[in-house]
Motif scaffolding. Structure first.
Motif, mmCIF file in Angstrom:
data_model
loop_
_atom_site.group_PDB
_atom_site.id
_atom_site.type_symbol
_atom_site.label_atom_id
_atom_site.label_comp_id
_atom_site.label_asym_id
_atom_site.label_seq_id
_atom_site.Cartn_x
_atom_site.Cartn_y
_atom_site.Cartn_z
ATOM 1 N N ARG A 150 7.941 -6.911 -11.831
ATOM 2 C CA ARG A 150 6.533 -6.526 -11.812
ATOM 3 C C ARG A 150 6.375 -5.020 -11.950
ATOM 4 O O ARG A 150 7.175 -4.252 -11.409
ATOM 5 N N ASN A 151 5.336 -4.605 -12.642
ATOM 6 C CA ASN A 151 4.953 -3.197 -12.692
ATOM 7 C C ASN A 151 4.117 -2.914 -11.443
ATOM 8 O O ASN A 151 3.020 -3.454 -11.306
ATOM 9 N N PRO A 152 4.590 -2.072 -10.518
ATOM 10 C CA PRO A 152 3.884 -1.878 -9.243
ATOM 11 C C PRO A 152 2.553 -1.148 -9.371
ATOM 12 O O PRO A 152 1.797 -1.090 -8.399
ATOM 13 N N TYR A 153 2.275 -0.613 -10.568
ATOM 14 C CA TYR A 153 1.034 0.121 -10.771
ATOM 15 C C TYR A 153 -0.016 -0.694 -11.530
ATOM 16 O O TYR A 153 -1.149 -0.242 -11.707
ATOM 17 N N THR A 154 0.380 -1.867 -11.972
ATOM 18 C CA THR A 154 -0.585 -2.759 -12.623
ATOM 19 C C THR A 154 -0.685 -4.109 -11.915
ATOM 20 O O THR A 154 -1.616 -4.873 -12.166
ATOM 21 N N LYS A 155 0.296 -4.383 -11.037
ATOM 22 C CA LYS A 155 0.297 -5.641 -10.301
ATOM 23 C C LYS A 155 0.671 -5.374 -8.842
ATOM 24 O O LYS A 155 1.251 -4.338 -8.523
ATOM 25 N N GLU A 156 0.366 -6.324 -7.988
ATOM 26 C CA GLU A 156 0.790 -6.233 -6.595
ATOM 27 C C GLU A 156 2.278 -6.587 -6.512
ATOM 28 O O GLU A 156 2.723 -7.549 -7.139
ATOM 29 N N LEU A 157 3.010 -5.833 -5.696
ATOM 30 C CA LEU A 157 4.463 -5.958 -5.680
ATOM 31 C C LEU A 157 4.994 -6.836 -4.550
ATOM 32 O O LEU A 157 5.959 -7.571 -4.733
ATOM 33 N N TYR A 158 4.366 -6.752 -3.388
ATOM 34 C CA TYR A 158 4.948 -7.372 -2.197
ATOM 35 C C TYR A 158 4.283 -8.693 -1.818
ATOM 36 O O TYR A 158 4.211 -9.042 -0.639
ATOM 37 N N VAL A 159 3.818 -9.424 -2.795
ATOM 38 C CA VAL A 159 3.016 -10.632 -2.535
ATOM 39 C C VAL A 159 3.787 -11.714 -1.773
ATOM 40 O O VAL A 159 3.181 -12.545 -1.091
ATOM 41 N N GLU A 160 5.104 -11.729 -1.889
ATOM 42 C CA GLU A 160 5.881 -12.737 -1.176
ATOM 43 C C GLU A 160 6.203 -12.346 0.271
ATOM 44 O O GLU A 160 6.718 -13.158 1.039
ATOM 45 N N SER A 161 5.935 -11.117 0.637
ATOM 46 C CA SER A 161 6.311 -10.646 1.968
ATOM 47 C C SER A 161 5.356 -11.172 3.038
ATOM 48 O O SER A 161 4.183 -11.455 2.784
ATOM 49 N N LYS A 162 5.880 -11.284 4.255
ATOM 50 C CA LYS A 162 5.063 -11.734 5.374
ATOM 51 C C LYS A 162 3.956 -10.731 5.683
ATOM 52 O O LYS A 162 2.850 -11.114 6.051
ATOM 53 N N ALA A 163 4.254 -9.440 5.530
ATOM 54 C CA ALA A 163 3.264 -8.407 5.807
ATOM 55 C C ALA A 163 2.065 -8.530 4.872
ATOM 56 O O ALA A 163 0.911 -8.418 5.301
ATOM 57 N N TYR A 164 2.339 -8.773 3.586
ATOM 58 C CA TYR A 164 1.263 -8.954 2.600
ATOM 59 C C TYR A 164 0.427 -10.175 2.963
ATOM 60 O O TYR A 164 -0.813 -10.123 2.956
ATOM 61 N N GLN A 165 1.078 -11.281 3.272
ATOM 62 C CA GLN A 165 0.373 -12.519 3.595
ATOM 63 C C GLN A 165 -0.472 -12.360 4.851
ATOM 64 O O GLN A 165 -1.584 -12.897 4.932
ATOM 65 N N LYS A 166 0.030 -11.607 5.842
ATOM 66 C CA LYS A 166 -0.742 -11.362 7.053
ATOM 67 C C LYS A 166 -1.974 -10.511 6.765
ATOM 68 O O LYS A 166 -3.038 -10.706 7.376
ATOM 69 N N ASN A 167 -1.841 -9.569 5.839
ATOM 70 C CA ASN A 167 -2.990 -8.748 5.457
ATOM 71 C C ASN A 167 -4.092 -9.600 4.831
ATOM 72 O O ASN A 167 -5.278 -9.400 5.105
ATOM 73 N N LEU A 168 -3.693 -10.556 3.994
ATOM 74 C CA LEU A 168 -4.676 -11.456 3.395
ATOM 75 C C LEU A 168 -5.320 -12.341 4.461
ATOM 76 O O LEU A 168 -6.545 -12.481 4.510
ATOM 77 N N SER A 169 -4.499 -12.924 5.306
ATOM 78 C CA SER A 169 -4.985 -13.864 6.313
ATOM 79 C C SER A 169 -5.956 -13.219 7.267
ATOM 80 O O SER A 169 -6.972 -13.821 7.645
ATOM 81 N N ALA A 170 -5.685 -11.992 7.657
ATOM 82 C CA ALA A 170 -6.548 -11.293 8.608
ATOM 83 C C ALA A 170 -7.937 -11.013 8.056
ATOM 84 O O ALA A 170 -8.878 -10.779 8.810
ATOM 85 N N ASN A 171 -8.062 -11.082 6.739
ATOM 86 C CA ASN A 171 -9.330 -10.730 6.102
ATOM 87 C C ASN A 171 -9.960 -11.900 5.341
ATOM 88 O O ASN A 171 -10.824 -11.700 4.482
ATOM 89 N N GLY A 172 -9.506 -13.117 5.650
ATOM 90 C CA GLY A 172 -10.082 -14.299 5.036
ATOM 91 C C GLY A 172 -9.815 -14.424 3.564
ATOM 92 O O GLY A 172 -10.598 -15.032 2.820
ATOM 93 N N LEU A 173 -8.692 -13.878 3.109
ATOM 94 C CA LEU A 173 -8.405 -13.851 1.673
ATOM 95 C C LEU A 173 -7.233 -14.728 1.283
ATOM 96 O O LEU A 173 -6.892 -14.827 0.101
ATOM 97 N N SER A 174 -6.602 -15.384 2.235
ATOM 98 C CA SER A 174 -5.425 -16.207 1.899
ATOM 99 C C SER A 174 -5.838 -17.572 1.370
ATOM 100 O O SER A 174 -6.969 -18.017 1.551
#
Length: 309
Positions: A285-309
């Motif tokens: 992935r190009n980190p400047y055109t796409k999200e890089l850490y989408v598989e990480s638990k931290a990324y998923q927690k960020n989505l979940s905390a904001n109703g975006l998962s």
């Protein structure tokens, strides 16, 4: 005498904790309410600058262009984030470009200042802003850390508005290790370039926005950062806190302390940069055109905390 700071006593420790707690509380009140945000970041600044202009309140910082510009720039960041959160701009490219641009400019300015201090201050002096300055190898280490920090601002194309009542501005790819890298780098920058005020202009602000991210709402660190910075900026313009006994913790002004903090900042940011490269190679992935850490638990927690998962 402490290695990094001096002036610790019960009064100053309570003062530091009270300042951090007040910033977190005010940030949280304004985060949860659009009306509170408008009052706190639009109405209050208008009244404050009028009172400063008429000499009713004011500190030495309010009499310098730097103090005023830094506070106004922090407020501009908050205003831009409010537009993303509560207007149609949140669904446009502005929501992706403005946050990373204002953060990148802020980091780049600090990198330039570190290099400038290295080049100008060959011996310990008190500058025109009444700050003790000494340039050294530590400035170059931290400037390099800042460049790495700029390069690791990944996934800003994924910035979006939370599907919660607060409508926070969420940067899911801005995960905990990048925040840690920023904190260590910014702590070193403040210690290097505004060391006289670094406990409060640096450490207290970093503690406030990071604790707000951990304890109040995940995934919106940049919003926490802008709001707490604006709040402290207004406080520092209105009140000369440096004369108060509760705010008497000062830097130790030891070259070894400057060096240790800046080297730590460089090492931490180098590790994050290498990890980013590993993930880029792994995911393609190009980190400047796409999200890089989408598989990480931290990324998923960020989505979940904001109703975006």
């Amino acid at each position: 005498m402490g290695f990094f700071f001096t002036g610790y006593n019960l009064t100053t420790i309570v003062g530091f904790i009270a300042l951090v707690a007040a910033l977190i509380l005010l940030n949280e009140i304004s985060r949860r309410s659009k009306i509170a945000s408008i009052l706190m970041y639009v109405a209050v600044p208008a009244v404050l600058f009028a009172l400063i202009a008429f000499g009713v309140v004011g500190s030495p910082s309010s009499k310098t262009w730097f103090g005023n510009v830094k506070t106004i720039s922090a407020l501009m960041g908050v205003w831009g984030f409010l537009l993303i959160r509560f207007s149609k701009l949140g669904k446009t490219k502005f929501a992706q470009i403005f946050p990373v641009a204002i953060l990148g400019i802020n980091i780049a300015e600090a990198v330039f200042r570190d290099v400038e201090v290295f080049m100008i201050y060959k011996e310990m002096v008190v500058d025109n802003a009444n700050l003790i300055q000494l340039g050294g190898y530590w400035n170059l280490f931290n400037a390099a850390a800042g460049v790495l920090l700029l390069l690791t601002m990944t996934g800003f194309t994924g910035i979006r508005v939370a599907k919660t009542s607060a409508r926070d501005m969420v940067w899911p790819d801005q995960v905990w290790f990048w925040i840690l890298a920023y904190d260590v780098w910014n702590a070193a920058y403040c210690y290097n370039c505004i060391s006289t005020r670094s406990m409060y202009s640096g450490m207290s602000l970093l503690a406030a926005c990071t604790l707000a991210e951990v304890l109040c709402k995940r995934g919106v660190w940049l919003q926490h950062r802008a709001q707490t910075l604006a709040l402290f900026g207004m406080f520092s313009l209105a009140v000369d806190y440096s004369t108060m006994p509760a705010f008497a913790i000062e830097a130790s002004y030891r070259p070894a302390a400057w060096g240790a903090l800046s080297i730590a900042a460089f090492v931490v940011n180098l590790v994050v940069f290498v990890y980013m490269l590993v993930q880029v190679r792994k995911t393609k992935r190009n980190p400047y055109t796409k999200e890089l850490y989408v598989e990480s638990k931290a990324y998923q927690k960020n989505l979940s905390a904001n109703g975006l998962s």
